[in-house]
Scaffold this active site. Structure first.
Site, PDB file in Angstrom:
ATOM      1  N   ASP A 120      -8.085  -5.760   6.641  1.00 49.04           N
ATOM      2  CA  ASP A 120      -8.024  -6.107   5.577  1.00 49.04           C
ATOM      3  C   ASP A 120      -6.002  -6.976   5.370  1.00 49.04           C
ATOM      4  O   ASP A 120      -5.877  -7.242   4.402  1.00 49.04           O
ATOM      5  CB  ASP A 120      -7.990  -5.714   4.229  1.00 49.04           C
ATOM      6  N   CYS A 169       0.659  -1.299  -0.020  1.00 51.18           N
ATOM      7  CA  CYS A 169      -0.061  -0.058  -0.035  1.00 51.18           C
ATOM      8  C   CYS A 169       0.743   1.182   0.007  1.00 51.18           C
ATOM      9  O   CYS A 169       0.373   2.358  -0.618  1.00 51.18           O
ATOM     10  CB  CYS A 169      -0.980   0.018   1.210  1.00 51.18           C
ATOM     11  N   CYS A 202      -1.450   0.520   9.127  1.00 50.52           N
ATOM     12  CA  CYS A 202      -0.943   1.676   8.067  1.00 50.52           C
ATOM     13  C   CYS A 202      -0.603   2.738   8.833  1.00 50.52           C
ATOM     14  O   CYS A 202      -1.687   3.245   9.235  1.00 50.52           O
ATOM     15  CB  CYS A 202      -1.870   1.937   6.340  1.00 50.52           C
ATOM     16  N   HIS A 250      -4.496   4.789  10.235  1.00 52.06           N
ATOM     17  CA  HIS A 250      -5.400   4.241  10.014  1.00 52.06           C
ATOM     18  C   HIS A 250      -5.371   2.605  10.298  1.00 52.06           C
ATOM     19  O   HIS A 250      -4.031   1.868   9.811  1.00 52.06           O
ATOM     20  CB  HIS A 250      -6.386   4.408   8.523  1.00 52.06           C
ATOM     21  N   HIS A 303      -1.354  11.222  15.517  1.00 51.76           N
ATOM     22  CA  HIS A 303      -1.579  11.260  14.280  1.00 51.76           C
ATOM     23  C   HIS A 303      -0.582   9.869  13.809  1.00 51.76           C
ATOM     24  O   HIS A 303       0.437  10.202  13.678  1.00 51.76           O
ATOM     25  CB  HIS A 303      -2.655  11.762  13.649  1.00 51.76           C
ATOM     26  N   ARG A 327      -4.917  -4.211   9.293  1.00 46.85           N
ATOM     27  CA  ARG A 327      -3.490  -3.898   8.606  1.00 46.85           C
ATOM     28  C   ARG A 327      -3.435  -2.451   9.641  1.00 46.85           C
ATOM     29  O   ARG A 327      -4.114  -1.551   9.137  1.00 46.85           O
ATOM     30  CB  ARG A 327      -3.770  -3.815   6.789  1.00 46.85           C
TER      31      ARG A 327
END
Ligand code: ZN
Length: 126
Positions: free
Chosen positions: A105, A62, A115, A101, A98, A113
């Site tokens: 999946d 990704c 990310c 996310h 932060h 996951r």
């Protein structure tokens, strides 16, 4: 750990501040830790608490460092409705940075996951 924006700005680079304190996103495939496969711990760039271990890192394709689990109790979850999507935001449980996310999946054993923006992390080699 609570600091003002001005205090965070002094401690962080402009890009680190934008991502972690203003909930930004780094460009995909730009992060220096994306292809890091060394053994160690990924810590919060803001407060240096450990967040992820290299054992849970995988190549999701990704464009951001991806993990199938976070270290117990180190990450906080919050529903994010920005950009017309419903996503689950992940934040450092200690300083509210932060991180990125989490999606459903991911691979076994968790199916998740995480990310994560590379600039939100500092890698401590074992
Ligand atoms: Zn933190």
């Amino acid at each position: 750990m609570k600091l003002t924006d001005a205090q965070w700005q002094q401690r962080l680079t402009a890009e680190q501040f934008r991502v972690t304190r203003l909930k930004g996103t780094e460009y995909p495939f730009s992060g220096t830790l994306l292809h890091n496969d060394a053994n160690g711990t990924y810590c919060c760039i803001c407060c240096h608490q450990p967040l992820f271990h290299s054992d849970t890192k995988f190549d999701s394709g990704c464009g951001w460092p991806s993990f199938f689990a976070a270290l117990q109790g180190q990450v906080r979850y919050q529903t994010d409705h920005s950009h017309g999507m419903q996503r689950t935001e992940i934040l450092c449980a200690h300083c509210d940075a932060h991180l990125g996310h989490v999606f459903d999946d991911g691979p076994a054993p968790t199916g998740q996951r995480y990310c994560v923006n590379s600039v939100a992390l500092q890698f401590d080699k074992q």
